[in-house]
Design an enzyme around this catalytic site. Structure first.
Site, short mmCIF file in Angstrom:
data_model
loop_
_atom_site.label_atom_id
_atom_site.label_comp_id
_atom_site.label_asym_id
_atom_site.label_seq_id
_atom_site.Cartn_x
_atom_site.Cartn_y
_atom_site.Cartn_z
N THR A 124 0.81 -1.22 0.00
CA THR A 124 0.00 0.00 0.00
C THR A 124 0.85 1.27 0.00
OG1 THR A 124 -1.72 -1.17 1.21
CG2 THR A 124 -1.83 1.22 1.23
N PRO A 126 0.34 5.88 -0.43
CA PRO A 126 -0.68 6.92 -0.26
C PRO A 126 -1.67 7.00 -1.42
CG PRO A 126 1.46 7.75 0.44
CD PRO A 126 1.70 6.40 -0.16
N GLY A 129 -4.01 2.05 -2.96
CA GLY A 129 -4.64 1.19 -1.96
C GLY A 129 -5.29 0.01 -2.67
N ILE A 155 1.76 0.03 6.80
CA ILE A 155 2.50 -1.23 6.79
C ILE A 155 2.57 -1.80 8.21
CG2 ILE A 155 4.62 -2.37 6.10
CD1 ILE A 155 2.95 -0.98 3.83
N GLN A 336 -25.37 -3.29 20.89
CA GLN A 336 -26.78 -2.94 21.11
C GLN A 336 -27.38 -3.77 22.24
OE1 GLN A 336 -27.91 -0.44 19.41
NE2 GLN A 336 -30.02 -0.39 20.16
N GLU A 363 -6.50 -5.98 3.05
CA GLU A 363 -6.37 -7.07 2.07
C GLU A 363 -7.49 -7.03 1.02
OE1 GLU A 363 -4.81 -10.74 2.68
OE2 GLU A 363 -3.69 -10.25 4.48
N THR A 365 -10.67 -4.09 0.06
CA THR A 365 -11.93 -3.72 0.68
C THR A 365 -13.02 -4.70 0.24
OG1 THR A 365 -12.60 -2.29 -1.15
CG2 THR A 365 -11.30 -1.28 0.62
#
Length: 380
Positions: A124, A126, A129, A155, A336, A363, A365
């Site tokens: 990854t 900036p 991603g 990292i 809840q 890993e 989204t």
């Protein structure tokens, strides 16, 4: 699911270790956000850190199902600690097994088998991603070396790792072409650890920025063919993603167990809150979803362990996406059920809620995994 006798023994052993060695550390990890260094020795001595190292290199010779069993049990106590279990699989062992030369395997795997080696994965950036093809870090060939310049972000274990699996662009190209993968000693001059990220959850599993400033590495740090690093990345992630789901499954089980116990003890309007249908429905939904998630996880890992790779990418994304989503849903409902106490650090369910969220993001989204699943179905 049917586990072997050896796997059942593994589950019992890890469950005891999680209760006796991990649970006492959780409060301190939350308060100070420190890395529990003592667990490296504990996990290493039991073969949990290096589970995937084959027998012939001195390791336990574990498989995906066994890794998931261990990570589920530790995940019941601490999601952060569960990430340390089999830590060096994605950053060291799996890349070597699938893309390393025999010389590279002989160099690194016996060391990893000793149970003291930590690895980090530097993918990854900036601006890169979910879109791995946007990697800008470069590795320029210079004689028998590569010179690396660039930056990585988020990292995990970067400051603690002995080795870092580094993805860098070795050639100009569009998309995924020209990305290569290297195994780098973190003591190499030019590798600099940046700030430690301040995170909402998963405390005790630290994450950092990393900078490479004219870092020179030997050419034999290259794993596989130059320019094919993205393919290597996908294969490794496919094999590791079910273990992310296993950690989330453990968290979900713990959240439900806490909710059931609370529903038995907490009284309102003259009776246990567990006697009210509204709470019963929440507990029933938790149980159904967890049972479905567990069955999906282990039937998938057993199919993968059997050696049929035809559905690896599909199953990996389905398992990672479904189980981590379930863990988030169960964690939210657990808060809840606990009412205002669910929002208090007096009970662990608020930690479960914070920790569960990250596994829907890392890993790949879960939105990306839905895209992968659809493309697999459509033949793209």
């Amino acid at each position: 699911m049917k586990f072997s006798e050896e796997q059942e023994m593994l589950r019992d052993m890890v469950r005891r270790v999680a209760e006796e060695q991990v649970r006492p550390l959780v409060a301190g990890m939350e308060e100070t956000k420190r890395f529990p260094e003592e667990l490296v020795e504990v996990f290493g001595d039991l073969g949990l850190l290096q589970m995937w190292v084959p027998d012939e290199y001195g390791g336990p010779g574990g498989d995906l199902t066994s890794v998931c069993i261990a990570k589920e049990e530790i995940g019941k106590v601490s999601l952060a600690a569960s990430t340390l279990c089999a830590n060096n699989s994605i950053g060291l062992i799996l890349p070597l097994l699938h893309f390393g030369s025999e010389a590279q395997k002989q160099r690194y795997l016996p060391e990893a088998a000793k149970g003291r080696t930590i690895s980090a994965v530097a993918i990854t950036e900036p601006e890169a991603g979910s879109d791995v093809s946007a990697i800008r870090t470069t590795a320029r060939r210079d004689g028998n070396s590569y010179v690396v310049n660039g930056q990585k972000s988020w990292i995990t274990w970067a400051a603690q790792a002995n080795y870092m699996l580094l993805f860098a662009r070795t050639a100009e190209g569009r998309g995924h072409d020209g990305i290569s993968v290297f195994l780098v000693d973190t003591k190499t001059p030019g590798l600099k650890i940046g700030r430690k990220e301040v995170k909402m959850g998963r405390h005790g599993s630290p994450t950092y920025q990393v900078f490479f400033e004219d870092m020179r590495i030997d050419a034999d740090c290259l794993l596989g063919e130059e320019g094919n690093g993205f393919k290597a990345c996908m294969k490794i992630l496919d094999l590791n993603r079910p273990s992310v789901a296993a950690s989330s499954l453990g968290l979900a089980q713990a959240a439900m167990d806490e909710s059931v116990n609370y529903a038995k003890d907490r009284r309102q309007f003259g009776k246990r809150i567990g006697d009210f249908q509204a709470i019963q429905f929440k507990l029933a939904d938790m149980a159904m979803k967890i049972e479905a998630a567990r069955t999906l996880l282990y039937t998938s890992t057993q199919e993968i362990d059997a050696g049929d790779s035809s559905r690896l990418t599909l199953l990996s994304s389905i398992v990672k996406c479904f189980v981590t989503d379930i863990a988030m849903e169960v964690a939210l409902e657990s808060v809840q059920v606990h009412g205002s106490y669910g929002y208090s650090t007096e009970y662990p369910v608020e930690r479960f809620m914070r920790d569960a969220k990250l596994n829907q993001i890392l890993e790949g989204t879960n939105e990306i995994h839905r895209v992968i699943i659809a493309r697999q179905l459509l033949g793209k």
